[in-house]
Scaffold this active site. Sequence first.
Site, short mmCIF file in Angstrom:
data_model
loop_
_atom_site.label_atom_id
_atom_site.label_comp_id
_atom_site.label_asym_id
_atom_site.label_seq_id
_atom_site.Cartn_x
_atom_site.Cartn_y
_atom_site.Cartn_z
N GLU A 82 21.35 -35.44 20.95
CA GLU A 82 21.61 -36.87 20.97
C GLU A 82 21.48 -37.38 22.41
O GLU A 82 22.11 -36.83 23.31
CB GLU A 82 23.02 -37.14 20.42
CG GLU A 82 23.13 -36.77 18.95
CD GLU A 82 24.53 -36.28 18.56
OE1 GLU A 82 25.49 -36.51 19.31
OE2 GLU A 82 24.64 -35.66 17.48
N LEU A 140 21.63 -38.64 14.79
CA LEU A 140 23.00 -38.32 15.22
C LEU A 140 23.67 -37.45 14.18
O LEU A 140 24.34 -37.96 13.27
CB LEU A 140 23.77 -39.64 15.42
CG LEU A 140 24.99 -39.60 16.34
CD1 LEU A 140 25.53 -41.00 16.55
CD2 LEU A 140 26.07 -38.67 15.88
N HIS A 170 36.53 -36.09 24.49
CA HIS A 170 35.61 -35.84 25.60
C HIS A 170 36.13 -34.76 26.52
O HIS A 170 35.52 -34.46 27.54
CB HIS A 170 35.36 -37.15 26.36
CG HIS A 170 34.85 -38.23 25.45
ND1 HIS A 170 35.62 -39.29 25.03
CD2 HIS A 170 33.66 -38.35 24.83
CE1 HIS A 170 34.92 -40.03 24.20
NE2 HIS A 170 33.73 -39.49 24.05
N GLN A 187 26.63 -32.81 22.34
CA GLN A 187 27.04 -33.77 23.36
C GLN A 187 28.43 -33.49 23.94
O GLN A 187 28.65 -33.69 25.13
CB GLN A 187 26.96 -35.18 22.77
CG GLN A 187 26.78 -36.25 23.79
CD GLN A 187 26.29 -37.55 23.15
OE1 GLN A 187 26.98 -38.18 22.36
NE2 GLN A 187 25.07 -37.94 23.48
N GLU A 242 25.15 -33.31 14.30
CA GLU A 242 25.14 -31.99 14.94
C GLU A 242 24.67 -30.91 13.98
O GLU A 242 24.06 -29.91 14.41
CB GLU A 242 26.53 -31.66 15.48
CG GLU A 242 26.93 -32.44 16.73
CD GLU A 242 27.27 -33.90 16.45
OE1 GLU A 242 27.52 -34.24 15.28
OE2 GLU A 242 27.26 -34.70 17.40
#
Length: 756
Positions: free
Chosen positions: A446, A475, A548, A499, A477
């Site tokens: 991505e 998009l 994240h 990502q 995985e």
Amino acid sequence: MFATVPNPIPARMKGLNRAEICDANFQQFVRDWRGPVQARPADADAVLPGSALDARGFVELLESQLISRHLDLMARVLRVQNKVFYTIGSSGHEGNAMVARLTRHTDPAFLHYRSGGFMAERFRKLPGMDPVMDSALSFAASREDPASGGRHKVWGSKPLWVLPQTSTIASHLPKAFGTAVAIEQARRIGHALPVPDDSIVVCSFGDASSNHATAQTAFNAAAWTAYQKLPAPVLFVCEDNGIGISVKTPDGWIARNFAQRPDLDYFAADGLDLASGYGEVERAVAHCRRTRRPTFLHLRTTRIMGHAGTDFEVEWRSLEELCAVEATDPLLRSAAIALESGLMSADALLALYEDTRARCFAAAHDADSRPRLENLAEVMQPLAPYSPAQVQAEATRYEHAAARPGVFGGEAKLPETQPPRHLAIQINQALHDLFAKYPEALLFGEDVAQKGGVYTVTKGLQKAFGPRRVFNTLLDETIVLGLAQGYANMGLLPLPEIQYLAYFHNAGDQIRGEAASLQFFSNGQYRNPMVMRIASLGYQRGFGGHFHNDNSITALRDIPGLVVGCPSRGDDAATMLRTLAALAKVDGRVCAFLEPIALYMTKDLYEPGDGGWLTAYPPPDQAMAFGEERVYAPEATDLLVLTFGNGVPMSLRAARTIEAERGWRVRVVDLRWLLPLNEGAIARHVAECDRVLVVDEGRRSAGVGEGIVTAITEAGFGDRPLRRVVGADTFTPLAGAAFLVIPSEADIVAAASAMA
Ligand SMILES: Cc1ncc(C[n+]2csc(CCOP(=O)(O)OP(=O)(O)O)c2C)c(N)n1
Ligand SMILES: [Mg+2]
């Protein structure tokens, strides 16, 4: 015009063992045949008026159907004698032999567990192969099983391009799609395919499986591809028997769900009737091969003899319903065709039936006498091959010197001649070098293309190597990793990017269940090498929250055969990437490369502006030995810190404080390789030092730290003073609170003090 199968067959027996009943039904059906008979030889004409199938083809398909059926019947009998270890059969699905007849043995096939008819028919495509013995060896879990070496009952064959599949339903659809894409893409980048250029991919599965998220994402990705007029020659074969174990598929659901899907071209064929089904299967195969579009073949099947030998359908279905299902047995229909067309007499057909039974039993008894897997080393032999000398030679092989000035913008700009840089830049340059070295390397995921990834780590790669080798995917995985397996199956070197580590998890089965298991379940005959890059771990400032900053290395740590590397600095990243690529090329390994996001841009170590975390780019003929650690202050013995990733610069800073406060000299070891852990190196350092601190930014439970402590204890150093500084067993909160759940420098200093 011709007689049909009587329906329902009289329920003469209320027996529990429906296999025996189906067996008896067939014999009785043939013996009782009173339909029209017109004597004729087997020739090249249509088997029956109006059928696309010729007589010779029919006879061969019937033989394949019978082989499949008798393997099932044999398994039911010999399972209880412990000679056979698998009873999920293909009975009712034998019409899938038509798909095998109409495709080539070089069309890669990813098969449903009920594709026994397909398998028997595909065996005809190469001389000298025996579907009965090969299958019997797999049923018997014999070490001589040519598919898996006794590791599972799978449909698989190296010469026949049948890649063995796991029992996880639908998990094979993304890689089947990926293989189809790879067939087309390889040609476009000038890579020689191991199969003919106009190959298609065959992928079969059940009706219930078609609802699975992993299946749906493959259909979606195939349609997404075709919508853009890009080729994806995959033939999805839905073997629709109307049921999944005990759950009925709503009547008409498969057609409703798939007949009108744009960019998934739908064909429906009767898999219960060779004479009428053949033409439509032929059209579907020809369409897929000619148009290179994803094609959905809805093959009508039925399921007789239950889901498996352990499924006593009489306990949960009415006898009337069972008998009605058994009356749709495609072998009864094939028998009717054989008799009605005059291609076989009842006696000849019964003789063939019994001959096939005898062949299957003889093969099974023979297989039972062959050796099984007898020790752990044998079991694990194909799991994680490692050829140190070849890997080292491959990692340091350097023959792309001529290409590098073009890639890096001139001789004067070669990265090893430049000043030290940070991690993100060195990964980027190492990727450029790998792409110059391996023309078969592909990088995708991505946002990796024009943007160069969220953290610009892949910036410039697409410009340098073109959109066929560096590209954005849709998009998902699961598809990113399905594509990776597909490319690998066709001999390319995929570098998929995930990502964020948090988003690996929803596709994790593609590595855990699929990619990492292929060498094991194919006895090393198939491999899907890859280097999966994942932006990982915590400590980001200003961009936060759990997703994240995920630190769940645990999710990777117990995947058998997987290699996990995690560099903490730029030079190590470059040399590690070269080794990972070599492990993939030489030993077919599936590798994960964890990139610590928070270190991507880190330049300083002790004070602002010291540039202590910048490193020189290692020349392209240098690589890191697999498993090798990096040692800071190797002469120090007062305290040993075993760590990796963000823990390395933190520990180095903490070491200064500890040295100042306690006068201890501190040795910091960056393990770099997290799976497998280098237990020998851990033990060696522990042996030389007085105290041990394990700094693991992953979670307390099941994290890397647990593995390190276990290695220390098992090496006999359980009495060394030891502390762990680890992340908490929690999700990571947003903003400053994130730092409460992960180790800090102060935690490391405090843990050292506690050992004083
Ligand atoms: C992901 C996953 N979930 C559950 C199972 C257990 N399971 C095995 S077969 C099956 C039903 C499959 O039905 P269908 O796709 O219609 O194939 P059929 O057996 O009818 O040919 C289930 C639920 C599994 N193997 N994989
Ligand atoms: Mg089904």
